[in-house]
Enzyme design. Structure first.
Site, PDB file in Angstrom:
ATOM      1  N   ASP A 238    -164.763  57.070-128.515  1.00 45.35           N
ATOM      2  CA  ASP A 238    -165.208  56.017-127.609  1.00 45.35           C
ATOM      3  C   ASP A 238    -165.242  54.683-128.350  1.00 45.35           C
ATOM      4  O   ASP A 238    -164.448  54.466-129.265  1.00 45.35           O
ATOM      5  CB  ASP A 238    -166.572  56.373-127.014  1.00 45.35           C
ATOM      6  CG  ASP A 238    -166.745  55.852-125.604  1.00 45.35           C
ATOM      7  OD1 ASP A 238    -166.994  54.647-125.451  1.00 45.35           O
ATOM      8  OD2 ASP A 238    -166.635  56.642-124.641  1.00 45.35           O
ATOM      9  N   HIS A 290    -170.743  51.273-124.514  1.00 43.81           N
ATOM     10  CA  HIS A 290    -170.298  52.462-123.795  1.00 43.81           C
ATOM     11  C   HIS A 290    -170.408  53.716-124.653  1.00 43.81           C
ATOM     12  O   HIS A 290    -170.920  54.751-124.215  1.00 43.81           O
ATOM     13  CB  HIS A 290    -168.857  52.264-123.328  1.00 43.81           C
ATOM     14  CG  HIS A 290    -168.368  53.286-122.365  1.00 43.81           C
ATOM     15  ND1 HIS A 290    -167.680  54.416-122.762  1.00 43.81           N
ATOM     16  CD2 HIS A 290    -168.457  53.357-121.015  1.00 43.81           C
ATOM     17  CE1 HIS A 290    -167.369  55.141-121.698  1.00 43.81           C
ATOM     18  NE2 HIS A 290    -167.817  54.513-120.615  1.00 43.81           N
ATOM     19  N   SER A 461    -167.229  58.651-116.730  1.00 43.05           N
ATOM     20  CA  SER A 461    -167.453  58.573-118.171  1.00 43.05           C
ATOM     21  C   SER A 461    -168.614  59.467-118.597  1.00 43.05           C
ATOM     22  O   SER A 461    -168.464  60.351-119.447  1.00 43.05           O
ATOM     23  CB  SER A 461    -167.739  57.124-118.586  1.00 43.05           C
ATOM     24  OG  SER A 461    -166.598  56.327-118.490  1.00 43.05           O
TER      25      SER A 461
END
Length: 520
Positions: A238, A290, A461
């Site tokens: 990520d 994120h 996600s």
């Protein structure tokens, strides 16, 4: 008489000439490839049109002119997969050292150099190479000439030749704050107004268990009586991990989370132009937010500080910073992701890979890397897709979740039958995770960039990282089983086990049933 004969001869010549012109006009003329690159708008229209028609865009099916245009409108970096003449099938494990493959590499590089030097005689083989590849049979090279792409496509030594850094509607290459915020970044701060008993349950010791960890959705809390992920290592590809979040650092072991490890790594290369790096070296730190939220949902500790708890709160964790944000639209992000899969493939202790990022067009280099990890027994989860404003009309599984080696995951609402507002669905989806409370539009709890007050995050996600956590819980209960056996257990404990859905696959997994804490 002579005049008549001459006139007849001239008439015959004229008629023959006219007939020849007519025949030439009727005969199909070879199509000349344009010498001017398509604009970004023209490229995007072609790509989006193809995506709407088929759900996929494969650079190998694009013309040489389109590939060249994409290079011209991005950073000129071309990914070239090579092979010895006559080779087909799977890539060998020793491609980096095999003499036949290394000879093919040298020949392909020489071909590129020959074509590029026609317009740029100052070039050398060293200046062509944008990124070094040590495992995959791939050359990442700077290519500026259409003739080079044509020559590569005509060569039996070339498996593919694709632009690495072009995606439709890509923001500025330097990705300013506005571009990053539109690509899944900048929102991982503490969420105000969370209500105990509704948005979360307080566990013994003070940890907050997100509303979607309740047994009515996935049986997670009951499953913890049998397994908490101990001994299983998950690698998350990520945007990295915040160095300010102590629950993913010095406080990773606290409360009921003990004896486990966390590593923070980086594979994304530095910025470069024509193969020349510039700027600071990249670090594992998350500048987006994120990656931190994904790590928290998967494996945050069950501690005593009041933070949210991850599903596999005793699993080992590796976070890899492979990209700036979730939209993989830069050459160095494709390179970073590919290297992350290779890293995971080479780690015998890694069992599960989770990636909540993707792109709309194909990447054969990423495919090579994913197959490398897959061939080493890794169970790979990828996000089915979360729409941006401009991609909302495309509701299909994105790349690389659409690949057969990946297990595509998406999110559903708490009514269990409707996809979450921004989540993609399709026949490639295999599992779903409850991600959205319809009544108040609440998303699951996770770790913020810093502190113990939880943030919230949604979309496919966090469904993906949550599914990775649930799988770690199951695999920890059956540590000697293979990837295929664990997948069979997940399917057997899923809501659609008797009839796979064309939109939601096998549906929701009941983790408690999968570990034997509850009957199916």
């Amino acid at each position: 008489m002579r005049t008549t004969t001459l006139s007849a001869a001239l008439l015959a010549v004229l008629l023959a000439s006219c007939q020849q012109q007519t025949d030439e006009q009727l005969a199909p003329q070879p199509e000349l490839e344009p010498t001017t690159a398509l604009t970004s708008q023209q490229l995007d229209e072609q790509i989006m049109s193809r995506l709407r028609e088929t759900g996929k865009y494969d650079w190998n099916q694009a013309t040489a002119h389109v590939v060249w245009s994409a290079l011209t409108r991005s950073d000129y970096v071309l990914s070239v997969g090579y092979r010895p003449v006559g080779h087909s099938g799977a890539l060998p494990d020793d491609a980096a050292s095999n003499p036949a493959w290394q000879q093919a590499r040298a020949q392909v590089l020489a071909l590129i150099l020959t074509e590029e030097q026609k317009a740029h005689p100052e070039l050398t083989a060293e200046t062509l190479v944008a990124y070094q590849e040590n495992v995959l049979p791939v050359l990442d090279v700077t290519v500026r000439e259409l003739s080079t792409i044509k020559a590569l496509r005509a060569s039996g030594l070339v498996r593919y030749a694709e632009p690495m850094g072009y995606e439709p509607n890509r923001p500025d290459a330097n990705k300013g704050a506005a571009a990053l915020s539109s690509s899944g970044c900048g929102s991982n701060t503490a969420t105000a107004g969370l209500v105990a008993g509704s948005d979360y349950t307080v566990l013994t010791g003070g940890s907050k268990s997100s509303w979607n960890q309740a047994d009515q959705y996935h049986g997670i809390r009951s499953a913890w009586n049998q397994s908490t992920g101990r001994g299983v290592k998950v690698l998350i590809i990520d945007s990295g991990c915040s160095d300010a979040q102590e629950n993913l650092g010095s406080a990773f072991n606290q409360g009921q989370s003990t004896g486990r490890t966390i590593e923070r790594l980086v594979t994304m290369p530095r910025n470069s132009i024509f193969g020349i790096p510039y700027g600071d070296a990249e670090t594992p730190n998350d500048g987006c937010g994120h990656g931190t939220s994904m790590a928290g949902a998967c494996a945050a500790p069950r501690g005593t500080d009041g933070a949210s708890v991850g599903i596999a709160y005793n699993a080992n964790l590796i976070t890899v910073r492979a990209a700036e944000d979730v939209f993989l639209d830069a050459s160095r992000e494709v390179k970073g992701v590919s290297d992350a899969y290779i890293l995971a493939g080479n780690r015998a202790d890694v069992r599960i890979i989770s990636m909540s990022m993707g792109r709309l067009t194909s990447s054969s280099q990423m495919l090579d890397a994913i197959r490398y990890a897959y061939s080493r027994g890794k169970l790979i989860f990828c996000a089915a897709g979360t729409s941006f404003d401009w991609s909302a009309g495309i509701v299909g599984v994105i790349y690389p979740a659409s690949l057969p080696e990946a297990v595509a995951v998406t999110g559903v609402k708490d009514n269990l039958t409707t996809r979450c507002d921004e989540c993609h669905t399709g026949s490639d989806v295999e599992f779903t995770v409850v991600m959205q409370r319809t009544s108040i539009d609440r998303r699951p709890l996770t770790l913020a960039m810093s502190g113990d007050a939880p943030s919230t995050v949604g979309g496919s996600s966090v469904a993906t990282s949550s599914m990775a956590g649930m799988t770690a819980v199951v695999w920890a209960k059956y540590p000697t089983e293979t990837r295929a056996q664990i997948l069979s257990r997940l399917v057997a404990a899923s809501s659609n086990r008797n009839a796979r859905s064309s939109s939601f696959g096998w549906g929701r997994v009941n983790v408690a049933a999968a570990v034997g804490a509850l009957p199916l």
